[in-house]
Design an enzyme around this catalytic site. Structure first.
Site, PDB file in Angstrom:
ATOM      1  CG  ASN A 100      -2.303  -0.622   0.885  1.00 17.59           C
ATOM      2  OD1 ASN A 100      -2.540  -1.073  -0.229  1.00 17.59           O
ATOM      3  ND2 ASN A 100      -3.195  -0.651   1.863  1.00 17.59           N
ATOM      4  CG  ASP A 152       0.736  -3.613  13.901  1.00 17.54           C
ATOM      5  OD1 ASP A 152       0.218  -2.580  14.359  1.00 17.54           O
ATOM      6  OD2 ASP A 152       0.077  -4.642  13.638  1.00 17.54           O
ATOM      7  CG  ASP A 245     -11.631  -5.848  11.093  1.00 19.43           C
ATOM      8  OD1 ASP A 245     -10.769  -5.764  11.991  1.00 19.43           O
ATOM      9  OD2 ASP A 245     -12.391  -4.903  10.808  1.00 19.43           O
TER      10      ASP A 245
END
Lengths: 331, 331
Positions: A100, A152, A245
């Site tokens: 991205n 992360d 999500d």
């Protein structure tokens, strides 16, 4: 041995007998040869010398292995640190990095210069920085299972190996490490949250109704399904740069009619955000993050004309790990 | 309004018109009555006044409730203590006490004198003191689910309510609180044990291949199946007065082709053996108990001509219970 008319003439007798004898011998030899051939061991393909070195996982990509899809934005240092770890997870088939970082070159040269690598890693350059870029139905995807990880998040190999085995037993669910829930209020407006929210009131203990896809296994078929959702869903995700999500949990719940997720309690899961040099901190630090997610729940209920999410209170752990008697009791 | 031949005669006209008018009125009235009847709310059975006081659980005995089967020998004090607890478990339909105290009267009078009780309790007098008495297909059994408990085991209501909800999601498995395993040795001889035995070697952590029925839920259909096993199985159980639970695990594993049990980690399970006044201590204190169980495993493999037990490492706990964030992590 009865002998018919052709035996009668003595002049020919010797020749006929020889012919018959020879025929019998030939037939017997053929039979023996055939029997020997049938008894020979089969030379299978995998016993032939493998002249080209191929990673073992490539041979059965469908149900025995999974593809890691990791979207990344502005945290290439974390990405590379995590790739060193994730590329070596057992049963990993391939890694797809969703790039991205618009306009920035993928670190493919550097990656190749540091090879060989255990599995292929594909860098998918994106045109626009969108949260839902990771939910494309990538042609490189060969496995039934997808492992989706945030760039992360560090989950131990043990946790991943176990969760993958759990997914294989619950392939229609999102099997992952981060549970969340929605609650409904008397006004009919829904709220999104975690343990801090009140229990939904089904017996004692808590419930979850979603498992976040930023650290979870799910069936690659759901990526296909995601391409066929109402436009309003894409608009919502793009508007908030969030909630992809939650949308996936709605999709799965609608598909199965059951709780969308199965929660596997992680032994070792860490957020490496503070370790990045980029100074970039994730979306979830935005002040409006949780409010936005409540907003998304209500919008999705609107779009799908109903609340499909269902509650579960099943928490799965690995028997006898990390300590071999984590199930001992006073008995 | 067109009027045909019967309208022509003036003498009859008035009479015909009246008849027609009356018919129309009657038809309209019938239609209105029909419409009203259709709009009336349905009077369902459960809204009618329940003139005879029946326990609520009796109305839907099949999947929403379970039957407790508890076999007892020489520990009536523990039995009665436990019955006071278990009779009040949510979703309990009925209790069947398998009375192995041969020649001794059941405490039915005393039980009735201390009523009313939440559910019916049936005392089944046995002719011979056999371990496998509890595995009969009792005619009093109306529910699909059986909860089998040893007469010295106390499991909290929370644990039982949760485990029952888990069984409802895994109805073909033995869902319970006590996991055990077998291991095979290079000689092909099997050994029975628990966490103290080496791991079977499927990845890290431990595995279990049985869930003991002395504290577990299972489908009542398996009691039916148990009546159709080879004679040698009954002989083995009678010979050892042991191993009925191992035999049940073999039966279930053969039936499903999957691991027979699902282990639910109990929050509060206690053995009350030391609390008994009878001085009787359970079978598992016999010196040869574990050796006998290894013996049983090998005999059953012989009888069934194969080892049907399969390993699992799934451990289920209740999300958010007892503490509302028992799933929190460093994230």
């Amino acid at each position: 041995m009865r002998c018919l008319h052709f035996c009668k003439l003595p002049g020919r007798v010797m020749g006929i007998r020889l012919l018959r004898f020879t025929s019998v011998v030939i037939i017997v030899l053929l039979l023996v040869a055939g029997a020997l051939t049938a008894l020979l061991p089969n030379i299978k393909d995998d016993k032939m010398p493998n002249l080209r070195r191929e990673p073992k996982a490539q041979s059965q990509p469908t149900l025995d292995s999974f593809t890691l899809i990791m979207q990344t934005y502005n945290r290439t240092d974390l990405l590379l640190k995590l790739l060193n770890h994730y590329q070596a997870i057992p049963h990993l088939h391939k890694v797809i990095v969703v790039w991205n970082n618009i306009g920035e070159k993928v670190p493919e040269e550097m990656w190749n210069s540091l090879g060989p690598h255990p599995v292929p890693v594909v860098f998918k350059v994106q045109a626009v920085n969108r949260m839902r870029n990771r939910l494309q139905n990538f042609p490189e995807l060969e496995t039934k299972a997808v492992l989706m990880m945030d760039d992360d998040t560090l989950v131990s190999a043990h946790d991943l190996a176990f969760a993958f085995s759990v997914w294989q037993q619950f392939p229609e669910h999102i099997v992952g490490f981060v549970p969340r829930k929605h609650i409904s209020t008397p006004s009919g407006v829904y709220s999104y949250g975690s343990f801090e929210l009140q229990n939904p009131g089904f017996g004692n203990g808590d419930q979850y109704s979603m498992v976040l896809i930023g650290a979870a296994f799910f069936h690659s078929g759901y990526l296909e399904d995601f391409q066929r959702q109402p436009e309003a869903v894409y608009a919502l995700i793009d508007e908030t740069q969030n909630c992809d999500d939650i949308a996936m949990n709605f999709l799965v719940a609608r598909h199965t009619g059951k709780p969308s997720g199965v929660f596997v309690k992680p032994v070792d899961i860490r957020n490496l955000e503070k370790d990045t040099n980029s100074g970039y901190s994730g979306m979830w630090h935005r002040a409006e993050h949780l409010l936005q997610r409540s907003y998304c729940v209500n919008k999705l209920v609107n779009i799908y004309d109903g609340m499909p999410l269902k509650y579960s209170n099943i928490m799965i752990s690995q028997f006898g790990f990390p300590n071999y008697a984590n199930h001992k009791n006073k008995m």
